[in-house]
Write a protein that holds these residues in place. Structure first.
Motif, PDB file in Angstrom:
ATOM      1  N   GLY A  58     -61.920 -37.721   0.279  1.00 23.74           N
ATOM      2  CA  GLY A  58     -62.155 -39.118  -0.072  1.00 23.74           C
ATOM      3  C   GLY A  58     -61.012 -40.039   0.295  1.00 23.74           C
ATOM      4  O   GLY A  58     -61.143 -41.239   0.186  1.00 23.74           O
ATOM      5  N   SER A  59     -59.882 -39.501   0.763  1.00 20.16           N
ATOM      6  CA  SER A  59     -58.741 -40.359   1.061  1.00 20.16           C
ATOM      7  C   SER A  59     -58.945 -41.190   2.322  1.00 20.16           C
ATOM      8  O   SER A  59     -58.237 -42.153   2.540  1.00 20.16           O
ATOM      9  CB  SER A  59     -57.468 -39.532   1.185  1.00 20.16           C
ATOM     10  N   ALA A  60     -59.920 -40.849   3.142  1.00 22.25           N
ATOM     11  CA  ALA A  60     -60.172 -41.599   4.367  1.00 22.25           C
ATOM     12  C   ALA A  60     -61.416 -42.466   4.267  1.00 22.25           C
ATOM     13  O   ALA A  60     -61.952 -42.890   5.274  1.00 22.25           O
ATOM     14  CB  ALA A  60     -60.308 -40.635   5.542  1.00 22.25           C
ATOM     15  N   GLU A  61     -61.857 -42.733   3.043  1.00 24.81           N
ATOM     16  CA  GLU A  61     -63.057 -43.541   2.887  1.00 24.81           C
ATOM     17  C   GLU A  61     -62.818 -44.922   3.468  1.00 24.81           C
ATOM     18  O   GLU A  61     -61.834 -45.587   3.161  1.00 24.81           O
ATOM     19  CB  GLU A  61     -63.459 -43.626   1.418  1.00 24.81           C
ATOM     20  N   SER A  62     -63.719 -45.352   4.327  1.00 27.22           N
ATOM     21  CA  SER A  62     -63.577 -46.618   5.025  1.00 27.22           C
ATOM     22  C   SER A  62     -64.913 -46.985   5.646  1.00 27.22           C
ATOM     23  O   SER A  62     -65.777 -46.137   5.832  1.00 27.22           O
ATOM     24  CB  SER A  62     -62.507 -46.466   6.113  1.00 27.22           C
ATOM     25  N   ASP A  63     -65.063 -48.253   5.973  1.00 28.83           N
ATOM     26  CA  ASP A  63     -66.256 -48.688   6.701  1.00 28.83           C
ATOM     27  C   ASP A  63     -66.100 -48.463   8.197  1.00 28.83           C
ATOM     28  O   ASP A  63     -67.051 -48.592   8.953  1.00 28.83           O
ATOM     29  CB  ASP A  63     -66.535 -50.174   6.431  1.00 28.83           C
ATOM     30  N   GLU A  64     -64.868 -48.107   8.623  1.00 33.13           N
ATOM     31  CA  GLU A  64     -64.622 -47.864  10.038  1.00 33.13           C
ATOM     32  C   GLU A  64     -65.239 -46.541  10.468  1.00 33.13           C
ATOM     33  O   GLU A  64     -65.321 -45.608   9.682  1.00 33.13           O
ATOM     34  CB  GLU A  64     -63.123 -47.763  10.323  1.00 33.13           C
ATOM     35  N   THR A  65     -65.636 -46.474  11.722  1.00 33.45           N
ATOM     36  CA  THR A  65     -66.093 -45.202  12.276  1.00 33.45           C
ATOM     37  C   THR A  65     -64.855 -44.374  12.618  1.00 33.45           C
ATOM     38  O   THR A  65     -63.739 -44.901  12.685  1.00 33.45           O
ATOM     39  CB  THR A  65     -66.937 -45.413  13.551  1.00 33.45           C
ATOM     40  N   MET A  66     -65.036 -43.087  12.835  1.00 35.74           N
ATOM     41  CA  MET A  66     -63.906 -42.230  13.177  1.00 35.74           C
ATOM     42  C   MET A  66     -63.207 -42.701  14.458  1.00 35.74           C
ATOM     43  O   MET A  66     -61.972 -42.789  14.489  1.00 35.74           O
ATOM     44  CB  MET A  66     -64.349 -40.766  13.299  1.00 35.74           C
ATOM     45  N   PRO A  67     -63.934 -43.052  15.537  1.00 35.51           N
ATOM     46  CA  PRO A  67     -63.231 -43.546  16.734  1.00 35.51           C
ATOM     47  C   PRO A  67     -62.424 -44.819  16.449  1.00 35.51           C
ATOM     48  O   PRO A  67     -61.318 -44.973  16.966  1.00 35.51           O
ATOM     49  CB  PRO A  67     -64.359 -43.819  17.726  1.00 35.51           C
ATOM     50  N   GLU A  68     -62.946 -45.710  15.601  1.00 36.23           N
ATOM     51  CA  GLU A  68     -62.201 -46.920  15.259  1.00 36.23           C
ATOM     52  C   GLU A  68     -60.924 -46.574  14.501  1.00 36.23           C
ATOM     53  O   GLU A  68     -59.866 -47.146  14.769  1.00 36.23           O
ATOM     54  CB  GLU A  68     -63.077 -47.861  14.418  1.00 36.23           C
ATOM     55  N   ARG A  69     -61.015 -45.648  13.559  1.00 36.39           N
ATOM     56  CA  ARG A  69     -59.827 -45.229  12.805  1.00 36.39           C
ATOM     57  C   ARG A  69     -58.782 -44.616  13.725  1.00 36.39           C
ATOM     58  O   ARG A  69     -57.592 -44.887  13.605  1.00 36.39           O
ATOM     59  CB  ARG A  69     -60.195 -44.210  11.725  1.00 36.39           C
ATOM     60  N   MET A  70     -59.241 -43.764  14.651  1.00 38.18           N
ATOM     61  CA  MET A  70     -58.297 -43.109  15.552  1.00 38.18           C
ATOM     62  C   MET A  70     -57.622 -44.132  16.461  1.00 38.18           C
ATOM     63  O   MET A  70     -56.421 -44.047  16.704  1.00 38.18           O
ATOM     64  CB  MET A  70     -59.007 -42.034  16.391  1.00 38.18           C
ATOM     65  N   ARG A  71     -58.368 -45.128  16.966  1.00 41.14           N
ATOM     66  CA  ARG A  71     -57.762 -46.176  17.795  1.00 41.14           C
ATOM     67  C   ARG A  71     -56.711 -46.943  16.995  1.00 41.14           C
ATOM     68  O   ARG A  71     -55.633 -47.241  17.493  1.00 41.14           O
ATOM     69  CB  ARG A  71     -58.832 -47.139  18.315  1.00 41.14           C
TER      70      ARG A  71
END
Length: 95
Positions: A58-71
């Protein structure tokens, strides 16, 4: 047929590793049965037997997609392409 080395090691055939999903670093369990032993892949645990990933759930909960988070984590997002003016581009070519 695999052989046991002097250190007690044996190579598990690729077909069996693939079937069990065994990868380098995985922990295995050997269980005695009436007809011999069974081998199975163990789930990762800490020394206390807990799930080592539980504290991160749950620590990475976000509305961002995984590719957006990685960018974003790589510093690639958002990427400002309009910041460079034609004058700046020309001076880089001349230098």
């Amino acid at each position: 047929m695999p052989r046991v080395t002097t250190k007690g090691q044996v190579t598990i055939p690729k077909e069996i590793r693939d079937a069990l999903g065994i990868e380098p670093g995985d922990e295995l369990a050997f269980e005695e049965t009436d007809s011999g032993y069974t081998i199975r892949k163990e789930e990762p645990t800490t020394a206390e037997g807990d799930d080592p990933f539980e504290k991160y759930r749950g620590s990475a909960e976000s509305d961002e997609t995984m590719p957006e988070r990685m960018r974003r984590l790589r510093g690639e997002y958002p990427r400002d392409v309009d910041d460079e003016t034609d004058e700046d581009a020309d001076s880089e070519v001349e230098a």
